[in-house]
Design a protein around this motif. Structure first.
Motif, PDB file in Angstrom:
ATOM      1  N   GLU A 118      -0.755 -18.467 -12.133  1.00 30.94           N
ATOM      2  CA  GLU A 118      -0.266 -19.245 -13.286  1.00 30.94           C
ATOM      3  C   GLU A 118       1.115 -18.743 -13.695  1.00 30.94           C
ATOM      4  N   ASN A 119       1.282 -17.426 -13.634  1.00 30.68           N
ATOM      5  CA  ASN A 119       2.567 -16.816 -13.953  1.00 30.68           C
ATOM      6  C   ASN A 119       3.656 -17.282 -12.974  1.00 30.68           C
ATOM      7  N   THR A 122       4.692 -20.777 -13.965  1.00 30.12           N
ATOM      8  CA  THR A 122       5.508 -20.736 -15.183  1.00 30.12           C
ATOM      9  C   THR A 122       6.916 -20.247 -14.884  1.00 30.12           C
ATOM     10  N   GLU A 126      10.552 -22.271 -15.115  1.00 29.42           N
ATOM     11  CA  GLU A 126      11.670 -21.814 -15.956  1.00 29.42           C
ATOM     12  C   GLU A 126      13.000 -21.882 -15.214  1.00 29.42           C
TER      13      GLU A 126
END
Lengths: 196, 160
Positions: A118-119, A122, A126
């Motif tokens: 998930e990181n 994300t 970005e």
């Protein structure tokens, strides 16, 4: 972001190994380093803590051979897996051409795998990237450990899109080169399509 | 979608190489090199023979990325200049046009003031070259030699 140099006839691409802490990203690079001919590799750099945990990144430059008269060079990077190094992880993803998600097969690390994936989503978002559009493969590492989840289960959790995935034991090299070749192929295929 | 490519052509490379060659002489420095923000070496000049420029390029880019991250936290745009002073060697790192990094390694045969002065002039020239290079890369009609790569070409690369 690949770098094409018409003068020296070189293509340079960046591959990042991502995954939770202690999943074996650095071990993947170490194995590749050990098993590659000296003329095809540069120095491996590890920016690590005193306890050999990756602090910023590992870096390994590799030459894979020529394609249409262009030398192909891959720069392999790992990120620090520990949760609190997130700011550093974001930096390593800049200009990435291909991603390997290295999962820890142990049942006890299921949550860490999901959190790290998930990181990754994300942090890519970005930077304006999307994992769906990047050359991307998954590695289920530590298949030799006790208490591991079946591959089907890991696949359902971590690889719903069914991208190329590999079982691995990075300490002995099982699956390490298969993973690297697969992502490198995807990167070159993307380059052909005009991306990268 | 990934970021756009960096492409280097002969014409621009020669212009860049002229500038870095001159910077080595004018600043009385040991080594000058230019890398992109992802750590790819673009050009180098001076006494590079015994230097691992690939590793230096990757570490410099990491350094610039980390400093850029700190700048962001302080609501600064970027820290454009870094200077590291050692006992024998010093490194001056300059971000050019927020696109490439100009690195000058020098010893006590010159001064930081002179290096700074020469770097400033070289940066302005380099910025112009890279701006025109980016325009060229973004041209939609640009030809790429890789459109004709076949699956076999790629497979052959991995045949042991």
């Amino acid at each position: 972001m690949s770098f094409i140099n018409y003068l020296s006839r070189e293509i340079n691409c960046k591959i990042v190994y991502y995954g939770p802490g202690l999943c074996g990203k650095t071990t993947n690079l170490q194995y590749i380093y050990q098993k590659t001919n000296p003329e095809a590799k540069g120095k491996m750099i590890s920016l690590a803590t005193e306890t050999e945990r990756t602090l910023f990144f590992d870096f390994l430059p590799l030459a894979l051979g020529e394609i249409r008269g262009f030398k192909t060079r891959f720069h392999l990077y790992t990120v620090p897996g520990q949760v609190f190094y997130d700011a550093s992880r974001k930096l390593i993803l800049k200009g990435v051409d291909g991603v390997v998600f290295c999962a820890d097969s142990q049942i006890a690390r299921a949550e860490a795998n999901i959190e790290s994936l998930e990181n990754l989503h994300t942090n890519l978002a970005e930077q304006g990237y999307s994992l769906e559009k990047l050359p991307y493969v998954v590695q289920y590492n530590k298949r030799d450990m006790p208490g591991i989840a079946p591959v089907e289960e890991l696949r359902a959790l971590l690889n719903p899109r069914n991208v190329p995935d590999f079982e691995a034991v990075a300490t002995t090299g099982i699956g390490v080169f298969e993973t690297l070749k697969s992502v490198a192929k995807l990167v070159l295929t993307e380059l052909r399509r005009g991306g990268g | 979608m990934s970021a756009p490519q960096m492409v280097m052509y002969e014409e621009e490379f020669n212009q860049i190489q002229t500038i870095v060659d001159r910077l080595v002489r004018d600043a009385n420095s040991k080594v000058v090199f230019i890398i992109d923000k992802n750590g790819q070496l673009i050009a180098a000049a001076g006494d590079t023979e015994h230097l691992d420029t690939t590793s230096l390029a990757s570490l410099t880019a990491g350094n610039i990325a980390a400093t850029g991250g700190m700048a962001k936290l302080l609501r600064e745009n970027e820290f454009n200049t870094q200077y590291h002073e050692g006992e024998k060697a010093n490194i001056h790192i300059q971000l050019v046009g927020n696109r490439v990094i100009l690195v000058v390694i020098f010893d006590n045969k010159t001064s930081l003031g002179l290096v700074r002065l020469r770097v400033k002039k070289a940066s302005e020239e380099l910025n112009g070259i890279f701006e025109s290079l980016v325009r060229k890369i973004q041209d939609p009609d640009r030809e790429t030699p890789f459109a004709e790569i076949t699956d076999d070409d790629i497979d052959n690369l991995f045949n042991d």
